[in-house]
Design a protein around this motif. Structure first.
Motif, PDB file in Angstrom:
ATOM      1  N   VAL A 178    -106.425 131.269  51.141  1.00  0.00           N
ATOM      2  CA  VAL A 178    -106.542 129.814  51.170  1.00  0.00           C
ATOM      3  C   VAL A 178    -105.157 129.263  50.843  1.00  0.00           C
ATOM      4  CG1 VAL A 178    -107.603 127.780  50.157  1.00  0.00           C
ATOM      5  CG2 VAL A 178    -108.943 129.870  50.433  1.00  0.00           C
ATOM      6  N   TRP A 179    -104.698 128.307  51.673  1.00  0.00           N
ATOM      7  CA  TRP A 179    -103.388 127.718  51.398  1.00  0.00           C
ATOM      8  C   TRP A 179    -103.485 126.197  51.490  1.00  0.00           C
ATOM      9  CZ3 TRP A 179    -103.881 131.262  55.550  1.00  0.00           C
ATOM     10  CH2 TRP A 179    -104.060 130.673  56.811  1.00  0.00           C
ATOM     11  N   PRO A 180    -102.535 125.489  50.864  1.00  0.00           N
ATOM     12  CA  PRO A 180    -102.560 124.018  50.913  1.00  0.00           C
ATOM     13  C   PRO A 180    -102.502 123.505  52.347  1.00  0.00           C
ATOM     14  CG  PRO A 180    -101.030 124.788  49.235  1.00  0.00           C
ATOM     15  CD  PRO A 180    -101.456 125.993  50.009  1.00  0.00           C
ATOM     16  N   ALA A 181    -103.193 122.411  52.615  1.00  0.00           N
ATOM     17  CA  ALA A 181    -103.253 121.877  53.976  1.00  0.00           C
ATOM     18  C   ALA A 181    -101.866 121.568  54.524  1.00  0.00           C
ATOM     19  CB  ALA A 181    -104.125 120.621  53.995  1.00  0.00           C
ATOM     20  N   GLY A 182    -100.953 121.148  53.648  1.00  0.00           N
ATOM     21  CA  GLY A 182     -99.621 120.802  54.097  1.00  0.00           C
ATOM     22  C   GLY A 182     -98.786 121.974  54.559  1.00  0.00           C
ATOM     23  N   HIS A 183     -99.225 123.187  54.258  1.00  0.00           N
ATOM     24  CA  HIS A 183     -98.456 124.355  54.684  1.00  0.00           C
ATOM     25  C   HIS A 183     -98.475 124.519  56.205  1.00  0.00           C
ATOM     26  CE1 HIS A 183     -97.482 125.449  50.750  1.00  0.00           C
ATOM     27  NE2 HIS A 183     -97.821 126.727  50.724  1.00  0.00           N
ATOM     28  N   GLY A 184     -99.589 124.176  56.839  1.00  0.00           N
ATOM     29  CA  GLY A 184     -99.682 124.296  58.291  1.00  0.00           C
ATOM     30  C   GLY A 184     -99.518 125.708  58.811  1.00  0.00           C
ATOM     31  N   LEU A 185     -99.948 126.689  58.068  1.00  0.00           N
ATOM     32  CA  LEU A 185     -99.787 128.075  58.492  1.00  0.00           C
ATOM     33  C   LEU A 185    -100.662 128.402  59.693  1.00  0.00           C
ATOM     34  CD1 LEU A 185     -99.711 129.753  54.966  1.00  0.00           C
ATOM     35  CD2 LEU A 185     -97.778 129.477  56.521  1.00  0.00           C
ATOM     36  N   ARG A 186    -100.207 129.359  60.495  1.00  0.00           N
ATOM     37  CA  ARG A 186    -100.934 129.793  61.698  1.00  0.00           C
ATOM     38  C   ARG A 186    -101.233 131.285  61.598  1.00  0.00           C
ATOM     39  NH1 ARG A 186     -99.328 124.895  62.030  1.00  0.00           N
ATOM     40  NH2 ARG A 186     -98.685 123.917  63.994  1.00  0.00           N
ATOM     41  N   ARG A 187    -102.477 131.655  61.912  1.00  0.00           N
ATOM     42  CA  ARG A 187    -102.836 133.073  62.045  1.00  0.00           C
ATOM     43  C   ARG A 187    -102.983 133.338  63.543  1.00  0.00           C
ATOM     44  NH1 ARG A 187    -106.463 134.938  56.904  1.00  0.00           N
ATOM     45  NH2 ARG A 187    -106.186 136.933  57.951  1.00  0.00           N
ATOM     46  N   ILE A 188    -102.149 134.241  64.068  1.00  0.00           N
ATOM     47  CA  ILE A 188    -102.055 134.445  65.514  1.00  0.00           C
ATOM     48  C   ILE A 188    -102.431 135.895  65.850  1.00  0.00           C
ATOM     49  CG2 ILE A 188    -100.507 134.318  67.504  1.00  0.00           C
ATOM     50  CD1 ILE A 188     -98.707 132.471  65.780  1.00  0.00           C
ATOM     51  N   PRO A 189    -103.413 136.111  66.710  1.00  0.00           N
ATOM     52  CA  PRO A 189    -103.765 137.477  67.110  1.00  0.00           C
ATOM     53  C   PRO A 189    -102.593 138.171  67.801  1.00  0.00           C
ATOM     54  CG  PRO A 189    -105.491 135.923  67.726  1.00  0.00           C
ATOM     55  CD  PRO A 189    -104.321 135.104  67.287  1.00  0.00           C
ATOM     56  N   VAL A 190    -102.460 139.474  67.543  1.00  0.00           N
ATOM     57  CA  VAL A 190    -101.431 140.298  68.175  1.00  0.00           C
ATOM     58  C   VAL A 190    -102.115 141.203  69.197  1.00  0.00           C
ATOM     59  CG1 VAL A 190     -99.601 141.995  67.812  1.00  0.00           C
ATOM     60  CG2 VAL A 190    -100.051 140.235  66.076  1.00  0.00           C
ATOM     61  N   THR A 191    -101.538 141.270  70.406  1.00  0.00           N
ATOM     62  CA  THR A 191    -102.181 142.012  71.492  1.00  0.00           C
ATOM     63  C   THR A 191    -101.188 142.953  72.178  1.00  0.00           C
ATOM     64  OG1 THR A 191    -101.654 140.306  73.137  1.00  0.00           O
ATOM     65  CG2 THR A 191    -103.718 140.047  71.923  1.00  0.00           C
ATOM     66  N   ASP A 192    -101.765 143.777  73.037  1.00  0.00           N
ATOM     67  CA  ASP A 192    -101.005 144.601  73.998  1.00  0.00           C
ATOM     68  C   ASP A 192     -99.931 145.475  73.371  1.00  0.00           C
ATOM     69  OD1 ASP A 192    -100.497 145.551  76.545  1.00  0.00           O
ATOM     70  OD2 ASP A 192     -98.956 144.040  76.929  1.00  0.00           O
ATOM     71  N   PRO A 193    -100.278 146.372  72.467  1.00  0.00           N
ATOM     72  CA  PRO A 193    -101.590 146.613  71.870  1.00  0.00           C
ATOM     73  C   PRO A 193    -101.764 145.847  70.548  1.00  0.00           C
ATOM     74  CG  PRO A 193    -100.135 148.368  71.244  1.00  0.00           C
ATOM     75  CD  PRO A 193     -99.307 147.434  72.103  1.00  0.00           C
ATOM     76  N   THR A 194    -102.991 145.847  70.053  1.00  0.00           N
ATOM     77  CA  THR A 194    -103.270 145.265  68.748  1.00  0.00           C
ATOM     78  C   THR A 194    -103.092 146.337  67.675  1.00  0.00           C
ATOM     79  OG1 THR A 194    -104.872 143.688  69.645  1.00  0.00           O
ATOM     80  CG2 THR A 194    -105.020 144.186  67.288  1.00  0.00           C
ATOM     81  N   PRO A 195    -102.138 146.167  66.750  1.00  0.00           N
ATOM     82  CA  PRO A 195    -102.030 147.141  65.656  1.00  0.00           C
ATOM     83  C   PRO A 195    -103.259 147.035  64.749  1.00  0.00           C
ATOM     84  CG  PRO A 195    -100.045 145.785  65.837  1.00  0.00           C
ATOM     85  CD  PRO A 195    -101.106 145.127  66.670  1.00  0.00           C
ATOM     86  N   VAL A 196    -103.856 148.152  64.449  1.00  0.00           N
ATOM     87  CA  VAL A 196    -105.000 148.156  63.543  1.00  0.00           C
ATOM     88  C   VAL A 196    -104.684 149.057  62.358  1.00  0.00           C
ATOM     89  CG1 VAL A 196    -106.710 147.659  65.335  1.00  0.00           C
ATOM     90  CG2 VAL A 196    -106.178 150.024  64.782  1.00  0.00           C
ATOM     91  N   TYR A 197    -105.112 148.599  61.199  1.00  0.00           N
ATOM     92  CA  TYR A 197    -104.879 149.371  59.972  1.00  0.00           C
ATOM     93  C   TYR A 197    -106.124 150.189  59.666  1.00  0.00           C
ATOM     94  CZ  TYR A 197    -103.018 150.647  55.438  1.00  0.00           C
ATOM     95  OH  TYR A 197    -102.541 151.362  54.370  1.00  0.00           O
ATOM     96  N   PRO A 198    -105.975 151.509  59.472  1.00  0.00           N
ATOM     97  CA  PRO A 198    -107.145 152.385  59.294  1.00  0.00           C
ATOM     98  C   PRO A 198    -107.567 152.495  57.834  1.00  0.00           C
ATOM     99  CG  PRO A 198    -105.158 153.711  59.457  1.00  0.00           C
ATOM    100  CD  PRO A 198    -104.716 152.274  59.547  1.00  0.00           C
ATOM    101  N   HIS A 199    -108.802 152.159  57.553  1.00  0.00           N
ATOM    102  CA  HIS A 199    -109.344 152.297  56.198  1.00  0.00           C
ATOM    103  C   HIS A 199    -110.336 153.452  56.165  1.00  0.00           C
ATOM    104  CE1 HIS A 199    -107.703 148.424  54.861  1.00  0.00           C
ATOM    105  NE2 HIS A 199    -108.123 147.920  56.004  1.00  0.00           N
ATOM    106  N   SER A 200    -110.181 154.343  55.202  1.00  0.00           N
ATOM    107  CA  SER A 200    -111.120 155.448  55.000  1.00  0.00           C
ATOM    108  C   SER A 200    -111.627 155.427  53.568  1.00  0.00           C
ATOM    109  CB  SER A 200    -110.446 156.795  55.286  1.00  0.00           C
ATOM    110  OG  SER A 200    -110.110 156.925  56.648  1.00  0.00           O
ATOM    111  N   LEU A 201    -112.806 156.008  53.373  1.00  0.00           N
ATOM    112  CA  LEU A 201    -113.345 156.189  52.029  1.00  0.00           C
ATOM    113  C   LEU A 201    -113.064 157.620  51.601  1.00  0.00           C
ATOM    114  CD1 LEU A 201    -115.134 154.857  49.756  1.00  0.00           C
ATOM    115  CD2 LEU A 201    -117.031 156.166  50.735  1.00  0.00           C
TER     116      LEU A 201
END
Length: 311
Positions: free
Chosen positions: A249-272
């Motif tokens: 959560v960030w202040p409204a004035g920050h105006g941050l953008r979350r942008i999908p990454v494609t071709d390829p999409t890096p994925v982080y692997p989580h294991s138990l």
């Protein structure tokens, strides 16, 4: 002080007889007498007076009795604190805002009767050592980094592949993009002060840089996510990677953008990860809960390091 002798003393005080206490403790009367004799030597006082009716506490025995009972209660609590099934399931997550914390919240909602201790260790070596020592029951990690296989007594299962997104401020050159390809990130400064050499996430991002020629900077102290967000919002030349399920959560004035990454999409692997001989009865329940919603196999348009691919 021998706790068995203390337990025997309390049993005699309760029963009023050495013979009755021996029956209650399932030992011989001779063993009871030896334990009390040893305890009296340790304390330097007589605890019982033998009478025709049995055994009566001396004045010293009366003074010692409440403390003996408290010793036994403390000993029982100490054992219960580490006994599988009578203590919380201890699970390590990398951070409190990430995807695996969300997995544990979902597990808690589905199984509110299971007591949990959720903690945050630093790197995989620390987590594996804690699993092997019994300090924790399980850990969420990216595993099998190059040259660092898991010990044979540690089991693991892949539970989640989490896509990365680009996080920018409102004035960044890519801020208005609906999505960006990995190739479009070349030449842009991606600031990630949380990367530490020797960690599994350090190995992941090193391979990402080597594979696609990205510029990832880990300079400066890591003051946490709030400072990171402030800096990204105020610095048009900087962006950062953020996992898709990271809750921020960030202040409204920050105006941050979350942008999908494609071709390829890096994925982080989580294991138990867990120890194959861990007896905690809630551990299979956690594994079954995670298996009920297995991670999708890696699609052709995603990327993860070769060492992180399922074998």
């Amino acid at each position: 002080m021998d706790l068995e002798a203390v337990r025997t003393f309390a049993a005699i005080a309760e029963a009023g007889q050495f013979q009755k206490a021996a029956v209650d403790l399932s030992v011989t009367q001779q063993a009871v007498s030896k334990r009390i004799a040893a305890l009296e030597r340790d304390l330097g006082v007589r605890l019982f007076t033998r009478t025709p009716r049995g055994a009566e506490l001396t004045i010293d025995g009366q003074a010692f009795l409440p403390h003996a009972r408290e010793l036994l209660r403390v000993a029982e609590r100490a054992v219960a604190s580490v006994r599988a099934g009578r203590r919380p399931l201890r699970v390590d997550v990398i951070n409190s805002r990430g995807a695996v914390s969300g997995l544990m919240r979902g597990f808690h909602r589905s199984h509110p009767d299971i007591d949990l201790d959720v903690l945050m260790l630093f790197d995989i070596d620390t987590a594996v050592a804690a699993i092997r020592s019994g300090t924790i029951d399980a850990s969420f990690r990216a595993v099998a980094a190059p040259g660092r296989p898991l010990p044979e007594d540690i089991e693991s299962v892949r539970v989640l592949d989490e896509p990365l997104q680009l996080l920018t401020g409102p004035d960044h050159a890519l801020a208005d993009a609906g999505s960006v390809t990995v190739a479009e990130l070349v030449g842009h400064r991606i600031w990630m002060p949380g990367i530490a050499p020797g960690t599994e996430w350090g190995a992941y991002y090193a391979d990402l840089v080597a594979e696609f020629g990205l510029t990832i900077e880990a300079t400066g102290p890591n003051f946490g996510s709030d400072v990171l967000l402030d800096t990204i919002a105020d610095t048009p030349a900087l962006a950062t990677f953020m996992s898709e399920r990271t809750r921020l959560v960030w202040p409204a004035g920050h105006g941050l953008r979350r942008i999908p990454v494609t071709d390829p999409t890096p994925v982080y692997p989580h294991s138990l990860l867990w120890h194959r001989d861990n007896p905690h009865p809630a551990l299979p329940t956690l594994r079954a809960h995670l298996a009920a919603a297995p991670a999708d196999p890696a699609a052709p348009d995603t990327w993860t390091p070769a060492w992180a691919l399922p074998h």
